[in-house]
Enzyme design. Sequence first.
Site, PDB file in Angstrom:
ATOM      1  CG  HIS A 104     -12.827  36.764  19.696  1.00 21.31           C
ATOM      2  ND1 HIS A 104     -14.050  36.967  19.124  1.00 21.31           N
ATOM      3  CD2 HIS A 104     -12.949  36.397  21.085  1.00 21.31           C
ATOM      4  CE1 HIS A 104     -14.691  36.745  20.165  1.00 21.31           C
ATOM      5  NE2 HIS A 104     -14.222  36.587  21.418  1.00 21.31           N
ATOM      6  CG  HIS A 273     -16.433  32.966  19.626  1.00 26.82           C
ATOM      7  ND1 HIS A 273     -15.163  32.652  20.230  1.00 26.82           N
ATOM      8  CD2 HIS A 273     -16.998  33.774  20.636  1.00 26.82           C
ATOM      9  CE1 HIS A 273     -14.913  33.263  21.412  1.00 26.82           C
ATOM     10  NE2 HIS A 273     -15.976  33.914  21.573  1.00 26.82           N
TER      11      HIS A 273
END
Length: 298
Positions: A104, A273
């Site tokens: 996300h 990440h």
Amino acid sequence: MITVHRIGKHLGAEVSGVDLSRPLDDDTFAKIAAAFYDNEVVVFRNQTLTPEQHIAFTRRFGTLEHHVRKEHRLDGYPEILIVSNVRDARGRAIGAEDAGRFWHSDLSYKDVPSLLSALYAIEVPVKDGRVLGDTSFASTTAAYEALPEDLKRRLQGLKNVHSYRYYRDKNARAQREEQARGVRVVQEHVPTADQLKSVPDSEVPIVRTHPVTGRKGLFINEAHTSHIVGLPRAESDTLLARICAHVVKPEFRYQHHWRTGDLLMWDNIAVQHKAHFDYDLPLRRLMYRTTVRGSAPF
């Protein structure tokens, strides 16, 4: 003197020669900002920061945000979100323990998503001399540039819906599946009706132009994107899965191995990440995060 050392192929750099606890002159800050936008993820090692100093540094990049999860904001410092598995006297995690289960970008579900996040490591989990709890990053700009031209053309103009409600439901389903398999379950946050109401779904372009660098990237992720606008569900799901799998290919990634005192910053427009949940109590993880408000995607 500030030095910048690249530590990943497409993203990631270590910036040394700067003490972020001290006020920065404009020239020094300009060099830091240039390193950040050039490398998308930067780390400053061996920092010792108070909440005030953490806030003061990241505020140089813009307006700081208050996370929707009020219960995990640091007392007296609403700009700081606590990310931690540490428990209070009632056995509840003092911070967001379940953050980062899926790939996300932070707060991508807001009408004006975050520009950057800055995560400061106060305690890191260590087992047998090895630090656990890495964070992986993937460059959405490098991933876009590597797309076939026909797929670039297909994506241009398409929008996807980013939804906090979808994300929380997806987290809950993953937790139930983990419980059924006997896997360790990360404590699940259940948002209130007011929290959900404060972050309605948002339609944004899949191909997003960075307002600072001008680079194009893929602003779509497995955590927050519920569907692609205007496509039948099956076609939307297939295309979404294809794009998300492409973004996180190994060649576009950098995996950060944490140390106590790291201040790690990443560009939420240019990267995604994901956290590595390979630790549990009594191994403790305590981090403070600030986020800087960005601009409406285009």
